[in-house]
Design a protein around this motif. Sequence first.
Motif, PDB file in Angstrom:
ATOM      1  N   ILE A  32       0.904  -1.260  -0.043  1.00  3.96           N
ATOM      2  CA  ILE A  32       0.078   0.018  -0.023  1.00  3.96           C
ATOM      3  C   ILE A  32       0.852   1.314  -0.161  1.00  3.96           C
ATOM      4  CG2 ILE A  32      -1.753   1.459   1.361  1.00  3.96           C
ATOM      5  CD1 ILE A  32      -2.873  -1.293   0.255  1.00  3.96           C
ATOM      6  N   ILE A  33       0.411   2.267  -0.819  1.00  2.00           N
ATOM      7  CA  ILE A  33       1.067   3.582  -0.778  1.00  2.00           C
ATOM      8  C   ILE A  33      -0.062   4.517  -0.597  1.00  2.00           C
ATOM      9  CG2 ILE A  33       0.914   3.845  -3.280  1.00  2.00           C
ATOM     10  CD1 ILE A  33       3.518   5.442  -3.072  1.00  2.00           C
ATOM     11  N   ASP A  34       0.231   5.313   0.492  1.00  5.45           N
ATOM     12  CA  ASP A  34      -0.907   6.365   0.760  1.00  5.45           C
ATOM     13  C   ASP A  34      -0.222   7.777   0.427  1.00  5.45           C
ATOM     14  OD1 ASP A  34      -2.764   7.949   1.809  1.00  5.45           O
ATOM     15  OD2 ASP A  34      -2.434   7.304   3.784  1.00  5.45           O
ATOM     16  N   HIS A  65       3.719  -2.046  -8.364  1.00  2.25           N
ATOM     17  CA  HIS A  65       2.734  -3.101  -7.943  1.00  2.25           C
ATOM     18  C   HIS A  65       2.173  -2.736  -6.474  1.00  2.25           C
ATOM     19  CE1 HIS A  65       3.796  -5.191 -11.148  1.00  2.25           C
ATOM     20  NE2 HIS A  65       5.053  -5.238 -11.101  1.00  2.25           N
ATOM     21  N   LEU A  66       1.921  -1.334  -6.515  1.00  2.13           N
ATOM     22  CA  LEU A  66       1.168  -1.027  -5.186  1.00  2.13           C
ATOM     23  C   LEU A  66      -0.131  -0.682  -5.161  1.00  2.13           C
ATOM     24  CD1 LEU A  66       4.038   1.359  -4.023  1.00  2.13           C
ATOM     25  CD2 LEU A  66       3.814  -0.863  -2.960  1.00  2.13           C
ATOM     26  N   LYS A  67      -1.019  -0.861  -4.174  1.00  2.00           N
ATOM     27  CA  LYS A  67      -2.403  -0.259  -4.129  1.00  2.00           C
ATOM     28  C   LYS A  67      -2.177   1.187  -3.706  1.00  2.00           C
ATOM     29  CE  LYS A  67      -4.766  -3.709  -5.866  1.00  2.00           C
ATOM     30  NZ  LYS A  67      -5.614  -3.421  -7.400  1.00  2.00           N
ATOM     31  N   VAL A  68      -3.202   2.059  -4.123  1.00  2.00           N
ATOM     32  CA  VAL A  68      -3.063   3.498  -3.631  1.00  2.00           C
ATOM     33  C   VAL A  68      -4.180   3.742  -2.715  1.00  2.00           C
ATOM     34  CG1 VAL A  68      -3.447   5.456  -4.684  1.00  2.00           C
ATOM     35  CG2 VAL A  68      -2.132   4.175  -5.834  1.00  2.00           C
ATOM     36  N   ARG A  69      -4.010   4.599  -1.647  1.00  2.00           N
ATOM     37  CA  ARG A  69      -4.620   5.154  -0.847  1.00  2.00           C
ATOM     38  C   ARG A  69      -4.427   6.728  -0.926  1.00  2.00           C
ATOM     39  NH1 ARG A  69      -3.656   2.987   4.971  1.00  2.00           N
ATOM     40  NH2 ARG A  69      -4.517   1.019   4.115  1.00  2.00           N
ATOM     41  N   LEU A  90      -6.409   1.272  -7.243  1.00  2.00           N
ATOM     42  CA  LEU A  90      -7.005   1.842  -6.144  1.00  2.00           C
ATOM     43  C   LEU A  90      -7.072   0.882  -5.000  1.00  2.00           C
ATOM     44  CD1 LEU A  90      -9.621   4.517  -7.762  1.00  2.00           C
ATOM     45  CD2 LEU A  90      -7.049   4.776  -6.661  1.00  2.00           C
ATOM     46  N   GLU A  91      -6.972   1.085  -3.822  1.00  3.38           N
ATOM     47  CA  GLU A  91      -7.299   0.170  -2.804  1.00  3.38           C
ATOM     48  C   GLU A  91      -8.584  -0.166  -2.430  1.00  3.38           C
ATOM     49  OE1 GLU A  91      -5.945  -0.050   1.911  1.00  3.38           O
ATOM     50  OE2 GLU A  91      -6.610   1.792   1.246  1.00  3.38           O
ATOM     51  N   ALA A  92      -9.017  -1.258  -2.574  1.00  2.00           N
ATOM     52  CA  ALA A  92     -10.436  -1.690  -2.314  1.00  2.00           C
ATOM     53  C   ALA A  92     -10.951  -1.245  -1.107  1.00  2.00           C
ATOM     54  CB  ALA A  92     -10.310  -3.035  -2.490  1.00  2.00           C
TER      55      ALA A  92
END
Length: 92
Positions: A32-34, A65-69, A90-92
């Motif tokens: 995760i990347i915020d 390959h990071l999901k985005v917050r 995008l983060e689910a």
Amino acid sequence: MQIHHDPANQEFTAGSPSDPAELAYSLPQAGIIDFTHTFVPEAQRGQGLAEELARTGLAYARQQHLKVRTSCKFMRAFVQRNKEEYQDILEA
């Protein structure tokens, strides 16, 4: 426009070295990347710096390959305006 990524300080910067525009992020958990904060100095506003920083940060997230917050209000609005382009990360 040159954008610099500084992983040690968790930020992307652009513009004047003495007064840069910045996109800050954190890595709160694995995968995760915020994006936490966007700032563009008054004198540099209206030149598209924030959008370029956003695109660069989101491209980095995709490459890693990071999901985005998006804790940052600007980044949340940017992703909403470009939802089709970034929906997959995008983060689910």
